[in-house]
Design a protein around this motif. Structure first.
Motif, mmCIF file in Angstrom:
data_model
loop_
_atom_site.group_PDB
_atom_site.id
_atom_site.type_symbol
_atom_site.label_atom_id
_atom_site.label_comp_id
_atom_site.label_asym_id
_atom_site.label_seq_id
_atom_site.Cartn_x
_atom_site.Cartn_y
_atom_site.Cartn_z
ATOM 1 N N LEU A 162 27.483 44.599 47.986
ATOM 2 C CA LEU A 162 27.968 45.973 47.955
ATOM 3 C C LEU A 162 27.044 46.806 47.080
ATOM 4 O O LEU A 162 26.536 46.342 46.056
ATOM 5 C CB LEU A 162 29.395 46.031 47.399
ATOM 6 N N GLU A 163 26.820 48.051 47.456
ATOM 7 C CA GLU A 163 25.882 48.894 46.731
ATOM 8 C C GLU A 163 26.618 49.785 45.745
ATOM 9 O O GLU A 163 27.352 50.703 46.130
ATOM 10 C CB GLU A 163 25.068 49.757 47.704
ATOM 11 N N GLU A 164 26.425 49.489 44.469
ATOM 12 C CA GLU A 164 27.013 50.324 43.429
ATOM 13 C C GLU A 164 26.247 51.629 43.311
ATOM 14 O O GLU A 164 25.074 51.728 43.660
ATOM 15 C CB GLU A 164 26.995 49.610 42.074
ATOM 16 N N ILE A 165 26.925 52.642 42.768
ATOM 17 C CA ILE A 165 26.288 53.941 42.544
ATOM 18 C C ILE A 165 25.632 53.949 41.180
ATOM 19 O O ILE A 165 26.275 53.734 40.150
ATOM 20 C CB ILE A 165 27.322 55.080 42.653
ATOM 21 N N PHE A 166 24.318 54.159 41.146
ATOM 22 C CA PHE A 166 23.559 54.320 39.913
ATOM 23 C C PHE A 166 22.924 55.710 39.913
ATOM 24 O O PHE A 166 22.969 56.434 40.912
ATOM 25 C CB PHE A 166 22.475 53.232 39.794
ATOM 26 N N PHE A 167 22.293 56.064 38.804
ATOM 27 C CA PHE A 167 21.705 57.394 38.670
ATOM 28 C C PHE A 167 20.233 57.279 38.288
ATOM 29 O O PHE A 167 19.842 56.427 37.502
ATOM 30 C CB PHE A 167 22.473 58.216 37.626
ATOM 31 N N ARG A 168 19.439 58.179 38.876
ATOM 32 C CA ARG A 168 18.008 58.231 38.627
ATOM 33 C C ARG A 168 17.736 59.577 37.974
ATOM 34 O O ARG A 168 17.795 60.623 38.611
ATOM 35 C CB ARG A 168 17.266 58.094 39.951
ATOM 36 N N VAL A 169 17.435 59.554 36.653
ATOM 37 C CA VAL A 169 17.534 60.757 35.845
ATOM 38 C C VAL A 169 16.178 61.223 35.336
ATOM 39 O O VAL A 169 15.379 60.429 34.837
ATOM 40 C CB VAL A 169 18.463 60.524 34.634
ATOM 41 N N ALA A 170 15.929 62.518 35.437
ATOM 42 C CA ALA A 170 14.720 63.130 34.891
ATOM 43 C C ALA A 170 15.095 64.462 34.271
ATOM 44 O O ALA A 170 16.099 65.078 34.639
ATOM 45 C CB ALA A 170 13.668 63.333 35.974
ATOM 46 N N SER A 171 14.290 64.899 33.322
ATOM 47 C CA SER A 171 14.450 66.238 32.762
ATOM 48 C C SER A 171 13.240 67.058 33.154
ATOM 49 O O SER A 171 12.133 66.548 33.271
ATOM 50 C CB SER A 171 14.604 66.198 31.235
ATOM 51 N N PHE A 172 13.456 68.341 33.368
ATOM 52 C CA PHE A 172 12.433 69.195 33.937
ATOM 53 C C PHE A 172 11.272 69.377 32.980
ATOM 54 O O PHE A 172 11.456 69.715 31.823
ATOM 55 C CB PHE A 172 13.038 70.560 34.280
ATOM 56 N N GLY A 173 10.050 69.110 33.452
ATOM 57 C CA GLY A 173 8.870 69.278 32.615
ATOM 58 C C GLY A 173 8.320 70.688 32.735
ATOM 59 O O GLY A 173 8.950 71.589 33.278
ATOM 60 N N SER A 174 7.125 70.888 32.236
ATOM 61 C CA SER A 174 6.469 72.180 32.348
ATOM 62 C C SER A 174 6.107 72.434 33.813
ATOM 63 O O SER A 174 5.900 71.493 34.578
ATOM 64 C CB SER A 174 5.210 72.218 31.487
ATOM 65 N N PRO A 175 6.055 73.722 34.216
ATOM 66 C CA PRO A 175 5.690 74.018 35.605
ATOM 67 C C PRO A 175 4.373 73.351 35.986
ATOM 68 O O PRO A 175 3.398 73.384 35.245
ATOM 69 C CB PRO A 175 5.566 75.552 35.594
ATOM 70 N N GLY A 176 4.384 72.719 37.148
ATOM 71 C CA GLY A 176 3.179 72.068 37.633
ATOM 72 C C GLY A 176 2.976 70.663 37.113
ATOM 73 O O GLY A 176 1.989 70.015 37.448
ATOM 74 N N THR A 177 3.906 70.179 36.279
ATOM 75 C CA THR A 177 3.804 68.823 35.760
ATOM 76 C C THR A 177 4.961 67.993 36.277
ATOM 77 O O THR A 177 5.969 68.505 36.736
ATOM 78 C CB THR A 177 3.820 68.811 34.221
ATOM 79 N N LYS A 178 4.815 66.681 36.164
ATOM 80 C CA LYS A 178 5.867 65.782 36.593
ATOM 81 C C LYS A 178 7.048 65.865 35.634
ATOM 82 O O LYS A 178 6.875 66.019 34.426
ATOM 83 C CB LYS A 178 5.327 64.344 36.630
ATOM 84 N N ALA A 179 8.253 65.781 36.184
ATOM 85 C CA ALA A 179 9.445 65.803 35.338
ATOM 86 C C ALA A 179 9.433 64.613 34.389
ATOM 87 O O ALA A 179 8.958 63.536 34.720
ATOM 88 C CB ALA A 179 10.697 65.784 36.207
ATOM 89 N N ASP A 180 9.954 64.826 33.196
ATOM 90 C CA ASP A 180 9.989 63.780 32.185
ATOM 91 C C ASP A 180 11.118 62.802 32.454
ATOM 92 O O ASP A 180 12.161 63.171 33.009
ATOM 93 C CB ASP A 180 10.178 64.389 30.793
ATOM 94 N N ASP A 181 10.918 61.555 32.041
ATOM 95 C CA ASP A 181 11.971 60.547 32.111
ATOM 96 C C ASP A 181 13.044 60.913 31.089
ATOM 97 O O ASP A 181 12.773 61.049 29.899
ATOM 98 C CB ASP A 181 11.387 59.170 31.802
ATOM 99 N N TYR A 182 14.268 61.094 31.546
ATOM 100 C CA TYR A 182 15.379 61.451 30.657
ATOM 101 C C TYR A 182 15.495 60.451 29.518
ATOM 102 O O TYR A 182 15.804 60.811 28.382
ATOM 103 C CB TYR A 182 16.669 61.498 31.487
ATOM 104 N N LYS A 183 15.224 59.192 29.796
ATOM 105 C CA LYS A 183 15.351 58.138 28.792
ATOM 106 C C LYS A 183 14.413 58.343 27.620
ATOM 107 O O LYS A 183 14.714 57.928 26.492
ATOM 108 C CB LYS A 183 15.102 56.774 29.437
#
Length: 375
Positions: A32-53
């Motif tokens: 069975l597939e449990e619900i998990f979360f894949r979390v990021a926080s918004f980085g500067s424009p034009g950059t990759k979002a930061d890992d929330y962790k």
């Protein structure tokens, strides 16, 4: 027959099926597939979002989920302010509960951070499927509470690899503003054509931000999968304000034009800077002169007050999700601008105002007297 009383009028063929589905205990099935979360926080424009962790591993967040059925009349709430926490390895998952992906339909998710149960230590927003509303919140009294809200993740049917973990994609944005300060001298040493030299040493005794708005509320309305911010990205203030005293204990005397950082950057209420907010400094300025035999201190000015507006050119607000870095450029003597920005810092170069003289001689006063001098 086992549990025959429950299924008195059901054929034996159906009994086995219904017993399994409704009456028998089902042990955990790892398929069975449990619900998990894949979390990021918004980085500067034009950059990759930061890992929330990276910055929030110990900060649980809250999740709302809405089930969208194939038949809209079956739509229902699936999660209401469910606490989501990091397991310390690679998974963000509901704390104290286990959720599984529905067989049909899909789920829409809205998340906020940090998680709050009562709204006392951290704000508890009112969240619906198309709105997020934060009640009045005193940012200055909770300077370390970084308020975040996520884009709405719609039509989710299973865990996905979108950011850093396998799970529901959650992209957080900062609801507050962040400001930081540096100080430097506009110039530190001058050698004019006369070849004598002057240099300055400036000590920053204090820096105070005056009349900073501290308390406000904020509402977001859904526009597709993202949120329309309030006008100009600023919160609705109730007019409460305070003075913020910055920590200058780590600053050494300013003896050159290299900037020094004033403490740590900090969170503030997003606000218009047209309300008279100012920065006020208290300085000690030492002046040294060298006429050929080495520098000698010739002057010390103590408790020199300097103030300036926090609004500067195009910077007329502290907006949501904005990190503003001020560099306070100090002129150690009375100065004039050159109209040229040679170092590209957005500030006209300054030169000290030399002391010149404007000599004039008052005309003689004519006095006519009759005086008898006896010799």
């Amino acid at each position: 027959m086992i549990m025959g009383n429950c299924f008195k009028y059901i054929s034996m063929a159906l009994v086995a099926t219904i017993l399994f589905a409704a009456c028998a205990r089902i042990d955990r099935d790892d398929s069975l597939e449990e619900i998990f979360f894949r979390v990021a926080s918004f980085g500067s424009p034009g950059t990759k979002a930061d890992d929330y962790k990276d910055n929030y591993a110990s900060v649980p967040f809250g999740a709302y989920a809405y089930f969208k059925a194939d038949n809209p009349t079956d739509n229902t709430n699936f999660m209401i302010n469910q606490k989501i926490a990091f397991n310390g390895i690679d998974t963000w998952s509901p704390e104290g509960s286990t959720y599984y992906w529905p067989k049909s339909g899909s789920l829409d998710f809205i998340c906020y951070s940090p998680y709050s149960e009562d709204g006392i230590d951290t704000p508890l927003p009112v969240i619906t499927e198309d709105s997020i509303n934060y009640p009045a919140w005193d940012v200055n009294s909770h300077r370390d509470v970084d308020i975040l809200y996520s884009d709405k993740a719609v039509g989710q049917t299973g865990n996905a690899n979108t950011y850093y973990y396998n799970g529901v994609p959650v992209l957080f944005h900062h609801a507050l503003s962040r400001v930081g300060f540096k100080v430097r001298l506009a110039y530190s040493e001058i050698q004019p054509e006369t070849m004598d030299k002057t240099k300055w040493e400036v000590t920053v005794n204090s820096i105070t931000l005056k009349d900073i708005l501290t308390t406000g509320s904020m509402g977001l309305t859904l526009n597709g999968t993202t949120w329309d911010k309030p006008n100009n990205g600023i919160w609705t203030s109730d007019g409460s304000s305070e003075d913020i005293v910055l920590d200058v204990s780590s600053l050494g005397p300013l003896t050159d034009t290299e900037p020094q950082t004033v403490g740590e950057s900090f969170l503030v209420l997003p606000q218009s800077l047209q309300e008279g907010q100012k920065v006020i400094l208290n300085l000690t300025i030492k002046t040294f002169r060298d006429i050929g035999s080495g520098y000698v201190q010739v002057l010390q000015e103590t408790d020199v007050p300097i103030e300036a507006s926090l609004a500067n050119g195009s910077l007329n607000k502290w907006g949501m999700n904005q990190s503003i870095s001020y560099t306070l450029v100090l002129m150690p003597s009375r100065s004039t601008g050159t109209g040229v920005d040679s170092d590209g810092d957005g500030i006209d170069d300054q030169v000290p105002s030399e002391i010149h003289f404007d000599p004039a001689v008052e005309g003689w006063e004519s006095v006519s007297v009759n005086a008898a001098i006896n010799i």
